[in-house]
Design an enzyme around this catalytic site. Structure first.
Site, PDB file in Angstrom:
ATOM      1  N   LYS A 167      55.582  86.206  10.113  1.00 43.04           N
ATOM      2  CA  LYS A 167      55.991  84.831   9.819  1.00 43.04           C
ATOM      3  C   LYS A 167      57.239  84.851   8.944  1.00 43.04           C
ATOM      4  CE  LYS A 167      55.032  81.810   6.548  1.00 43.04           C
ATOM      5  NZ  LYS A 167      56.317  81.090   6.448  1.00 43.04           N
ATOM      6  N   GLU A 185      55.164  92.818  -2.424  1.00 45.34           N
ATOM      7  CA  GLU A 185      56.458  93.015  -3.075  1.00 45.34           C
ATOM      8  C   GLU A 185      56.828  91.661  -3.662  1.00 45.34           C
ATOM      9  OE1 GLU A 185      59.841  92.725  -3.996  1.00 45.34           O
ATOM     10  OE2 GLU A 185      60.636  93.188  -1.995  1.00 45.34           O
ATOM     11  N   GLU A 216      61.211  84.426 -13.649  1.00 48.35           N
ATOM     12  CA  GLU A 216      62.166  84.695 -12.571  1.00 48.35           C
ATOM     13  C   GLU A 216      62.847  83.384 -12.194  1.00 48.35           C
ATOM     14  OE1 GLU A 216      60.642  85.770  -8.602  1.00 48.35           O
ATOM     15  OE2 GLU A 216      62.120  87.376  -8.622  1.00 48.35           O
ATOM     16  N   CYS A 232      64.966  89.664  -5.616  1.00 50.67           N
ATOM     17  CA  CYS A 232      63.811  89.981  -6.475  1.00 50.67           C
ATOM     18  C   CYS A 232      64.174  91.035  -7.514  1.00 50.67           C
ATOM     19  CB  CYS A 232      62.627  90.419  -5.643  1.00 50.67           C
ATOM     20  SG  CYS A 232      63.060  91.605  -4.385  1.00 50.67           S
TER      21      CYS A 232
HETATM   22  P1  NDP Z   1      56.697  82.009  -1.530  1.00 52.78           P
HETATM   23  O1  NDP Z   1      55.989  83.144  -2.166  1.00 52.78           O
HETATM   24  O2  NDP Z   1      55.994  80.726  -1.380  1.00 52.78           O
HETATM   25  O3  NDP Z   1      57.208  82.425  -0.074  1.00 52.78           O
HETATM   26  C1  NDP Z   1      57.176  83.702   0.503  1.00 52.78           C
HETATM   27  C2  NDP Z   1      56.564  83.644   1.898  1.00 52.78           C
HETATM   28  O4  NDP Z   1      55.164  83.363   1.808  1.00 52.78           O
HETATM   29  C3  NDP Z   1      57.130  82.535   2.781  1.00 52.78           C
HETATM   30  O5  NDP Z   1      57.140  82.958   4.116  1.00 52.78           O
HETATM   31  C4  NDP Z   1      56.115  81.438   2.561  1.00 52.78           C
HETATM   32  O6  NDP Z   1      56.145  80.448   3.525  1.00 52.78           O
HETATM   33  C5  NDP Z   1      54.829  82.214   2.573  1.00 52.78           C
HETATM   34  N1  NDP Z   1      53.684  81.545   1.947  1.00 52.78           N
HETATM   35  C6  NDP Z   1      53.668  80.488   1.090  1.00 52.78           C
HETATM   36  N2  NDP Z   1      52.410  80.183   0.732  1.00 52.78           N
HETATM   37  C7  NDP Z   1      51.598  81.068   1.359  1.00 52.78           C
HETATM   38  C8  NDP Z   1      50.185  81.290   1.373  1.00 52.78           C
HETATM   39  N3  NDP Z   1      49.353  80.549   0.660  1.00 52.78           N
HETATM   40  N4  NDP Z   1      49.687  82.309   2.124  1.00 52.78           N
HETATM   41  C9  NDP Z   1      50.514  83.090   2.836  1.00 52.78           C
HETATM   42  N5  NDP Z   1      51.854  82.933   2.869  1.00 52.78           N
HETATM   43  C10 NDP Z   1      52.400  81.940   2.126  1.00 52.78           C
HETATM   44  O7  NDP Z   1      58.052  81.792  -2.302  1.00 52.78           O
HETATM   45  P2  NDP Z   1      58.918  80.446  -2.394  1.00 52.78           P
HETATM   46  O8  NDP Z   1      59.760  80.378  -1.203  1.00 52.78           O
HETATM   47  O9  NDP Z   1      58.038  79.269  -2.674  1.00 52.78           O
HETATM   48  O10 NDP Z   1      59.797  80.696  -3.691  1.00 52.78           O
HETATM   49  C11 NDP Z   1      59.264  80.441  -4.984  1.00 52.78           C
HETATM   50  C12 NDP Z   1      59.699  81.479  -5.984  1.00 52.78           C
HETATM   51  O11 NDP Z   1      59.210  82.750  -5.566  1.00 52.78           O
HETATM   52  C13 NDP Z   1      61.195  81.672  -6.072  1.00 52.78           C
HETATM   53  O12 NDP Z   1      61.770  80.778  -6.957  1.00 52.78           O
HETATM   54  C14 NDP Z   1      61.292  83.093  -6.542  1.00 52.78           C
HETATM   55  O13 NDP Z   1      61.171  83.123  -7.936  1.00 52.78           O
HETATM   56  C15 NDP Z   1      60.103  83.767  -5.919  1.00 52.78           C
HETATM   57  N6  NDP Z   1      60.453  84.528  -4.702  1.00 52.78           N
HETATM   58  C16 NDP Z   1      60.505  85.876  -4.786  1.00 52.78           C
HETATM   59  C17 NDP Z   1      60.865  86.603  -3.683  1.00 52.78           C
HETATM   60  C18 NDP Z   1      60.954  88.076  -3.743  1.00 52.78           C
HETATM   61  O14 NDP Z   1      61.646  88.682  -2.925  1.00 52.78           O
HETATM   62  N7  NDP Z   1      60.259  88.725  -4.632  1.00 52.78           N
HETATM   63  C19 NDP Z   1      61.220  85.988  -2.425  1.00 52.78           C
HETATM   64  C20 NDP Z   1      61.069  84.549  -2.405  1.00 52.78           C
HETATM   65  C21 NDP Z   1      60.714  83.876  -3.531  1.00 52.78           C
HETATM   66  P3  NDP Z   1      57.180  79.222   3.275  1.00 52.78           P
HETATM   67  O15 NDP Z   1      58.518  79.776   3.484  1.00 52.78           O
HETATM   68  O16 NDP Z   1      56.861  78.261   4.286  1.00 52.78           O
HETATM   69  O17 NDP Z   1      56.908  78.732   1.893  1.00 52.78           O
END
Ligand code: NDP
Length: 491
Positions: free
Chosen positions: A195, A269, A400, A303
């Site tokens: 996904k 991660e 973060e 990240c």
């Molecule tokens: P999320 O953790 O929500 O998103 C990461 C992925 O998980 C997306 O594909 C998301 O879908 C999906 N997801 C969301 N909720 C669920 C769930 N309950 N079960 C399974 N999968 C899920 O990050 P956000 O995009 O909301 O970003 C929020 C914060 O997270 C950022 O401000 C940043 O600080 C951090 N972040 C860190 C990352 C990293 O590389 N370590 C990457 C992205 C964010 P969808 O896109 O539809 O939400």
């Protein structure tokens, strides 16, 4: 010299060094109006949809499927079928051929992918062109090399594929995160349901074309778009054997809770709040470049971004002065312009989160600096920002931000640098800048971070494992270590 050749009153050196626009053409990308879900090698018509946009202009780009639990069910069924139907028992050398093919097609179509990545995600074209795409192809090449050598990688442990891998990826490096996850999974003989993030599905959907071009057997890779609910449906599906997740610590924790006791394999991660530590014996100008690359690369949506800068007190002033001067030269704007250094913030929601944390920094008493720059009126933008006078307890030094925002702190001794750098719930990455090799090793042994860069920052390589400690998650991606989560061992 003729009259015409003489410079006359003109200045020999131009005073104005502003760049002329150098936009990359969008013509190479052919967007469909509507995309389905890629299941069993076919496009499934989604029952629910949403619109994906360009964060730089808010222009709608395409209608995307919102995967439901029933869609996930079909995708997992297709992946299970393909696993049982030959993919898992295919000789490694045959699996490798598909991976090599995918890598080569990505190289051939790299411009198309780079333009689409910048269009849908907001990152500067020079980054998607020079970093995301070459690295994505390199991951497929690298893991193609391992596919027939698993017995040598894990001698006497009889490595076997795990089964169906559920993979959930974020929006900051959409295609690259896909490559990090799909390449090792396939090399080890697993099948995949992936996904992409809600805001950046387009390169994953274009990747489905590559899978068809490479004649990968149907069902080996299935792409189900949608929001967090689709991710949750993948996590909860009983026939998924392994979950690989990259994203926020909050969602990572929820997934870990959900999977506790299920016997499913899991790698997480998650977030980071990396320390970039600058000693007074470093090459100052290079270090300033490293600081800029560390936090403003990909708008700070990284990240492992070097978001906490620790400067040795004796060089604090020159470092901050040089940094501010360098910030004035960063070009913020159109992600498709080849001169752009800092592109658009990925979504309205992320912009709001950055603004909220920056406001907290001001309120708590830090000093803010932003270079003069004109931000476009439409779209989501945030100027490169530096906070000085930051206490370790401030939210901007703890949480973060995932945006182009740097917090500057100081230290006096190496011990103090280690103490402060480790004072975080995260442990993903760190940087050390010094001319002394012995000090680099001394620091690397003490910093609780999965990756420690020395006199450089944000360098990635498929041969090098990447992952965190503490709330940055567990498990490694990349390198030989990156194979292990996709294997079980009959010992
Ligand atoms: P999320 O953790 O929500 O998103 C990461 C992925 O998980 C997306 O594909 C998301 O879908 C999906 N997801 C969301 N909720 C669920 C769930 N309950 N079960 C399974 N999968 C899920 O990050 P956000 O995009 O909301 O970003 C929020 C914060 O997270 C950022 O401000 C940043 O600080 C951090 N972040 C860190 C990352 C990293 O590389 N370590 C990457 C992205 C964010 P969808 O896109 O539809 O939400």
């Amino acid at each position: 010299m003729s009259e015409l050749d003489r410079p006359g009153d003109r200045d020999l050196v131009p005073k104005d060094w502003t760049y002329a626009p150098a936009p990359e053409s969008r013509d190479i990308v052919h967007l469909r109006e509507r995309y389905g879900l890629f299941v069993g090698g076919e496009w499934l018509e989604p029952s629910e949809t949403y619109e994906t946009i360009s964060p730089a202009s808010e222009e709608p780009l395409a209608v995307i499927g919102q995967g439901t639990p029933a869609d996930v069910e079909r995708a997992v069924g297709a992946a299970r079928g393909a696993f049982a139907d030959g993919w898992s028992s295919l000789p490694g050398s045959e699996r490798a051929k598909y991976l090599f093919r995918i890598a080569r097609i990505l190289q051939e179509r790299s411009r198309e992918f780079a333009v689409l990545e910048s269009l849908n995600g907001g990152k500067p074209i020079k980054e998607s062109r020079d970093v995301d795409l070459p690295l994505a192809a390199a991951h497929f090449f690298y893991y193609a090399g391992w596919a027939d050598k698993l017995e040598y990688a894990f001698p006497n442990r009889r490595p076997q594929p795990v089964g169906v891998a559920g993979q959930i990826i974020p929006w900051n490096f959409p295609l690259l995160m896909l490559a990090w996850k799909v390449a090792p999974a396939l090399a080890c003989g697993n099948t995949v349901v992936l996904k992409p993030a809600e805001t950046t599905p387009l390169t994953a959907l274009l990747f489905c074309d590559v899978l068809r071009q490479a004649e990968l057997p149907p069902g080996v890779v299935n792409i189900v778009t949608g929001d967090g609910r689709t991710g949750a449906a993948i996590v909860e599906h009983p026939d998924v054997d392994k979950i690989a997740f990259t994203g926020s610590t909050e969602v990572g924790k929820a997934i870990q809770r959900r999977l506790a006791g299920s016997g499913k394999k899991l790698t997480l991660e998650l977030g980071g709040k990396a320390a970039n530590v600058i000693f007074d014996d470093c090459a100052l100008d290079q270090a300033v470049e490293g600081i800029v690359n560390g936090i403003y690369f990909n708008q700070g949506h990284v990240c492992c971004a070097g978001s906490r800068l620790f400067v040795q007190e004796s060089i604090y002033e020159p470092v901050v002065e040089k940094l501010k001067r360098r910030l004035e030269t960063l070009r913020v704007g159109d992600p498709l312009d080849k001169n752009t250094d800092v592109g658009a913030i990925n979504s309205a929601m992320q912009l709001q989160r950055i603004e909220e944390l920056v406001a907290s920094g001001r309120e708590e008493g830090a000093d803010i600096y932003q270079p003069p720059c004109r931000l476009p009126e439409k779209g989501y933008w945030f100027a490169p920002t530096v906070f000085t006078n930051v206490a370790q307890s401030y939210r901007i030094a703890q949480e973060e931000i995932f945006g182009p925002v740097l917090s500057v702190l100081t230290f006096r001794t190496p011990d103090e640098a280690v103490e402060k750098a480790n004072n975080t719930p995260y442990g993903l990455s760190a940087g050390v800048w010094t001319e002394k090799g012995s000090r680099i090793l001394w620091m690397a042994q003490r910093l609780r971070a999965g990756v420690v860069w020395a006199n450089t920052y944000n360098r990635f390589d498929p041969t090098s494992p990447f992952g965190g400690y503490k709330e940055s998650g567990f498990g490694r991606e990349g390198g030989l270590h990156g194979l292990e989560p996709y294997l079980r061992f009959d010992e």
